[in-house]
Design a protein around this motif. Sequence first.
Motif, PDB file in Angstrom:
ATOM      1  N   THR A   7     -13.217  30.652  18.155  1.00 51.82           N
ATOM      2  CA  THR A   7     -13.905  31.044  19.390  1.00 51.82           C
ATOM      3  C   THR A   7     -14.399  32.480  19.345  1.00 51.82           C
ATOM      4  N   PRO A   8     -15.729  32.652  19.299  1.00 52.21           N
ATOM      5  CA  PRO A   8     -16.269  33.997  19.485  1.00 52.21           C
ATOM      6  C   PRO A   8     -16.153  34.345  20.971  1.00 52.21           C
ATOM      7  N   THR A   9     -15.847  35.582  21.259  1.00 51.29           N
ATOM      8  CA  THR A   9     -15.783  36.013  22.649  1.00 51.29           C
ATOM      9  C   THR A   9     -16.231  37.462  22.697  1.00 51.29           C
ATOM     10  N   ASN A  38     -12.958  38.527  18.835  1.00 51.11           N
ATOM     11  CA  ASN A  38     -13.586  39.298  19.904  1.00 51.11           C
ATOM     12  C   ASN A  38     -14.618  40.271  19.348  1.00 51.11           C
ATOM     13  N   ASP A  39     -15.739  40.359  20.045  1.00 48.85           N
ATOM     14  CA  ASP A  39     -16.834  41.252  19.654  1.00 48.85           C
ATOM     15  C   ASP A  39     -16.507  42.665  20.148  1.00 48.85           C
ATOM     16  N   LEU A  40     -15.540  43.267  19.468  1.00 46.78           N
ATOM     17  CA  LEU A  40     -14.999  44.551  19.901  1.00 46.78           C
ATOM     18  C   LEU A  40     -14.400  45.226  18.671  1.00 46.78           C
ATOM     19  N   PRO A  76     -28.024  38.014  17.299  1.00 42.83           N
ATOM     20  CA  PRO A  76     -27.255  36.905  16.713  1.00 42.83           C
ATOM     21  C   PRO A  76     -25.868  36.837  17.356  1.00 42.83           C
ATOM     22  N   ARG A  77     -25.757  36.097  18.426  1.00 39.15           N
ATOM     23  CA  ARG A  77     -24.530  36.035  19.236  1.00 39.15           C
ATOM     24  C   ARG A  77     -23.420  35.256  18.539  1.00 39.15           C
ATOM     25  N   GLY A  78     -22.268  35.859  18.450  1.00 37.22           N
ATOM     26  CA  GLY A  78     -21.102  35.151  17.911  1.00 37.22           C
ATOM     27  C   GLY A  78     -21.050  35.046  16.391  1.00 37.22           C
ATOM     28  N   ALA A  80     -20.912  37.603  13.906  1.00 36.27           N
ATOM     29  CA  ALA A  80     -19.888  38.468  13.296  1.00 36.27           C
ATOM     30  C   ALA A  80     -18.507  37.827  13.484  1.00 36.27           C
ATOM     31  N   ASN A  81     -18.296  37.262  14.679  1.00 38.22           N
ATOM     32  CA  ASN A  81     -17.014  36.637  15.010  1.00 38.22           C
ATOM     33  C   ASN A  81     -16.720  35.440  14.088  1.00 38.22           C
ATOM     34  N   ARG A  82     -17.702  34.561  13.944  1.00 38.40           N
ATOM     35  CA  ARG A  82     -17.477  33.361  13.121  1.00 38.40           C
ATOM     36  C   ARG A  82     -17.338  33.726  11.656  1.00 38.40           C
ATOM     37  N   ARG A  83     -18.096  34.721  11.230  1.00 37.06           N
ATOM     38  CA  ARG A  83     -17.964  35.181   9.835  1.00 37.06           C
ATOM     39  C   ARG A  83     -16.572  35.735   9.591  1.00 37.06           C
ATOM     40  N   GLY A 102     -15.962  26.641  18.481  1.00 36.72           N
ATOM     41  CA  GLY A 102     -15.930  26.339  19.916  1.00 36.72           C
ATOM     42  C   GLY A 102     -16.113  27.598  20.740  1.00 36.72           C
ATOM     43  N   ASP A 103     -17.314  27.788  21.280  1.00 40.40           N
ATOM     44  CA  ASP A 103     -17.592  28.983  22.074  1.00 40.40           C
ATOM     45  C   ASP A 103     -16.686  29.065  23.304  1.00 40.40           C
ATOM     46  N   ASP A 104     -16.564  30.266  23.844  1.00 45.31           N
ATOM     47  CA  ASP A 104     -15.615  30.462  24.949  1.00 45.31           C
ATOM     48  C   ASP A 104     -16.096  29.886  26.280  1.00 45.31           C
ATOM     49  N   ASP A 105     -17.400  29.577  26.394  1.00 37.60           N
ATOM     50  CA  ASP A 105     -17.906  29.115  27.691  1.00 37.60           C
ATOM     51  C   ASP A 105     -18.190  27.614  27.751  1.00 37.60           C
ATOM     52  N   ASN A 106     -17.988  26.890  26.664  1.00 42.89           N
ATOM     53  CA  ASN A 106     -18.237  25.445  26.676  1.00 42.89           C
ATOM     54  C   ASN A 106     -17.115  24.688  27.393  1.00 42.89           C
ATOM     55  N   VAL A 160     -29.062  21.157  15.343  1.00 47.17           N
ATOM     56  CA  VAL A 160     -27.854  20.819  16.110  1.00 47.17           C
ATOM     57  C   VAL A 160     -27.285  22.080  16.745  1.00 47.17           C
ATOM     58  N   ASP A 161     -26.435  21.895  17.734  1.00 44.24           N
ATOM     59  CA  ASP A 161     -25.772  23.029  18.369  1.00 44.24           C
ATOM     60  C   ASP A 161     -24.481  23.359  17.616  1.00 44.24           C
ATOM     61  N   MET A 162     -24.037  24.582  17.768  1.00 44.95           N
ATOM     62  CA  MET A 162     -22.819  25.048  17.119  1.00 44.95           C
ATOM     63  C   MET A 162     -21.623  24.153  17.460  1.00 44.95           C
ATOM     64  N   ALA A 163     -21.609  23.622  18.682  1.00 49.58           N
ATOM     65  CA  ALA A 163     -20.470  22.812  19.125  1.00 49.58           C
ATOM     66  C   ALA A 163     -20.619  21.349  18.740  1.00 49.58           C
ATOM     67  N   TYR A 186     -30.924  30.064  14.132  1.00 49.88           N
ATOM     68  CA  TYR A 186     -30.843  29.303  12.879  1.00 49.88           C
ATOM     69  C   TYR A 186     -29.437  29.321  12.266  1.00 49.88           C
ATOM     70  N   GLU A 187     -28.452  29.760  13.054  1.00 48.32           N
ATOM     71  CA  GLU A 187     -27.087  29.900  12.510  1.00 48.32           C
ATOM     72  C   GLU A 187     -26.516  28.564  12.047  1.00 48.32           C
ATOM     73  N   GLU A 188     -26.680  27.539  12.896  1.00 53.02           N
ATOM     74  CA  GLU A 188     -26.111  26.220  12.561  1.00 53.02           C
ATOM     75  C   GLU A 188     -26.793  25.657  11.321  1.00 53.02           C
ATOM     76  N   TRP A 215     -19.701  20.048  26.339  1.00 53.82           N
ATOM     77  CA  TRP A 215     -20.859  20.505  27.113  1.00 53.82           C
ATOM     78  C   TRP A 215     -21.103  21.988  26.909  1.00 53.82           C
ATOM     79  N   HIS A 216     -22.362  22.331  26.815  1.00 51.57           N
ATOM     80  CA  HIS A 216     -22.776  23.721  26.664  1.00 51.57           C
ATOM     81  C   HIS A 216     -22.902  24.345  28.053  1.00 51.57           C
ATOM     82  N   THR A 217     -21.790  24.404  28.741  1.00 53.72           N
ATOM     83  CA  THR A 217     -21.793  25.000  30.079  1.00 53.72           C
ATOM     84  C   THR A 217     -21.987  26.502  29.939  1.00 53.72           C
ATOM     85  N   GLN A 218     -22.572  27.118  30.923  1.00 52.08           N
ATOM     86  CA  GLN A 218     -22.760  28.569  30.895  1.00 52.08           C
ATOM     87  C   GLN A 218     -22.348  29.132  32.234  1.00 52.08           C
ATOM     88  N   THR A 219     -21.526  30.151  32.197  1.00 49.81           N
ATOM     89  CA  THR A 219     -21.138  30.815  33.423  1.00 49.81           C
ATOM     90  C   THR A 219     -22.213  31.841  33.723  1.00 49.81           C
TER      91      THR A 219
HETATM   92  C1  UGA Z   1     -25.815  28.989  22.022  1.00 48.44           C
HETATM   93  C2  UGA Z   1     -24.875  28.223  21.075  1.00 48.44           C
HETATM   94  O1  UGA Z   1     -24.020  27.368  21.814  1.00 48.44           O
HETATM   95  C3  UGA Z   1     -24.031  29.234  20.318  1.00 48.44           C
HETATM   96  O2  UGA Z   1     -23.099  28.564  19.519  1.00 48.44           O
HETATM   97  C4  UGA Z   1     -24.939  30.104  19.517  1.00 48.44           C
HETATM   98  O3  UGA Z   1     -24.190  31.076  18.852  1.00 48.44           O
HETATM   99  C5  UGA Z   1     -25.917  30.791  20.440  1.00 48.44           C
HETATM  100  O4  UGA Z   1     -26.621  29.844  21.252  1.00 48.44           O
HETATM  101  C6  UGA Z   1     -26.940  31.558  19.658  1.00 48.44           C
HETATM  102  O5  UGA Z   1     -27.386  31.063  18.621  1.00 48.44           O
HETATM  103  O6  UGA Z   1     -27.337  32.616  20.095  1.00 48.44           O
HETATM  104  P1  UGA Z   1     -25.353  30.496  24.184  1.00 48.44           P
HETATM  105  O7  UGA Z   1     -24.672  29.869  25.327  1.00 48.44           O
HETATM  106  O8  UGA Z   1     -26.824  30.683  24.251  1.00 48.44           O
HETATM  107  O9  UGA Z   1     -24.970  29.700  22.875  1.00 48.44           O
HETATM  108  O10 UGA Z   1     -24.720  31.907  23.815  1.00 48.44           O
HETATM  109  P2  UGA Z   1     -23.362  32.568  24.302  1.00 48.44           P
HETATM  110  O11 UGA Z   1     -22.411  31.555  24.818  1.00 48.44           O
HETATM  111  O12 UGA Z   1     -23.695  33.715  25.161  1.00 48.44           O
HETATM  112  O13 UGA Z   1     -22.811  33.146  22.927  1.00 48.44           O
HETATM  113  C7  UGA Z   1     -22.299  32.334  21.897  1.00 48.44           C
HETATM  114  C8  UGA Z   1     -20.886  32.812  21.527  1.00 48.44           C
HETATM  115  O14 UGA Z   1     -20.940  34.136  21.042  1.00 48.44           O
HETATM  116  C9  UGA Z   1     -19.940  32.806  22.725  1.00 48.44           C
HETATM  117  O15 UGA Z   1     -18.680  32.308  22.351  1.00 48.44           O
HETATM  118  C10 UGA Z   1     -19.881  34.269  23.128  1.00 48.44           C
HETATM  119  O16 UGA Z   1     -18.641  34.622  23.686  1.00 48.44           O
HETATM  120  C11 UGA Z   1     -20.144  35.004  21.822  1.00 48.44           C
HETATM  121  N1  UGA Z   1     -20.880  36.278  21.976  1.00 48.44           N
HETATM  122  C12 UGA Z   1     -21.996  36.365  22.757  1.00 48.44           C
HETATM  123  C13 UGA Z   1     -20.429  37.419  21.331  1.00 48.44           C
HETATM  124  O17 UGA Z   1     -19.401  37.377  20.634  1.00 48.44           O
HETATM  125  N2  UGA Z   1     -21.104  38.612  21.498  1.00 48.44           N
HETATM  126  C14 UGA Z   1     -22.219  38.710  22.272  1.00 48.44           C
HETATM  127  O18 UGA Z   1     -22.791  39.826  22.390  1.00 48.44           O
HETATM  128  C15 UGA Z   1     -22.669  37.563  22.910  1.00 48.44           C
END
Ligand code: UGA
Length: 243
Positions: A7-9, A38-40, A76-78, A80-83, A102-106, A160-163, A186-188, A215-219
């Motif tokens: 889980t990237p967060t 964590n992205d920290l 490129p969200r998440g 660095a975390n997945r790497r 598994g992203d933190d918001d799904n 496809v989606d990451m999830a 293009y990560e997936e 589900w790709h839920t988003q808060t």
């Molecule tokens: C969608 C896909 O579901 C993600 O798997 C994919 O990484 C992302 O698009 C992408 O390619 O940009 P989305 O809902 O648009 O996801 O993006 P977020 O949920 O905001 O971010 C994806 C993951 O990265 C989350 O787990 C989030 O916590 C994390 N993230 C986001 C970071 O670690 N740092 C950030 O600055 C932003």
Amino acid sequence: PMIYFVTPTYPRREQIPELIRLAYTLLHVPRIHWILANDLKACNAYIDGLLKRFGLPFTHLASPMPEFYRRKKPMPRGVANRRAAIQWLRQRNITNGILYFGDDDNTYDLKLFSEIRDTQRVSMFPVGLIEEYSVSGPVVRKGKVVGFLDSWVAERRWPVDMAGFATNLAYMAEYPNASMPYKPGYEEDLFLRSIRLNLNIIEPKANNCTEILVWHTQTKNRERTTLRISNKYLDDRSNLGTL
Ligand code: UGA
Ligand code: MN
């Protein structure tokens, strides 16, 4: 096998509630190891305490996005975390288990976990609430994946989606150069190319990809709305005063 749930967060107002929500899903899953990246720059002590309190087997990684990419649009969200999680698994030579991003918001149905646990190489399944079509997933004929449905194909070989997929770590270990590049959107596709995926080996899950178990839920960040409402509130108050 163990499921390594990666889980990237990242720090924002919604981070803690998202992690609590996700943790209470994962607590129902046997043989799971939660890699929370964590992205920290350093591990957040409060989150460390939370993780210990949940009682789930976990690894807490600090995996900041390089500054160079943070300035980019889109970012490129998440990645660095997945790497970092892939590197953690590789350094420990963990080849027995299932890798899932598994992203933190799904939102995850518990059935997803029993489905992906017997992934031999790479399994795939639909993801709900993705963009315009509201679903992204493989098209299956006679038990085989023959194509994909996705609102944004963009010349991706694996749209496809990451999830929407899980990987067996033993299969991944056959590709020591497996990686996820910093390429937004293009990560997936590039990850799946790096493990030399081909259509014939994809294992369709979720009843031949007819069920949605994730589900790709988003808060939504409501900051703007809140501001608009509070301005309106102030206006209404001053109007009241002039009555
Ligand atoms: C969608 C896909 O579901 C993600 O798997 C994919 O990484 C992302 O698009 C992408 O390619 O940009 P989305 O809902 O648009 O996801 O993006 P977020 O949920 O905001 O971010 C994806 C993951 O990265 C989350 O787990 C989030 O916590 C994390 N993230 C986001 C970071 O670690 N740092 C950030 O600055 C932003
Ligand atoms: Mn998301």
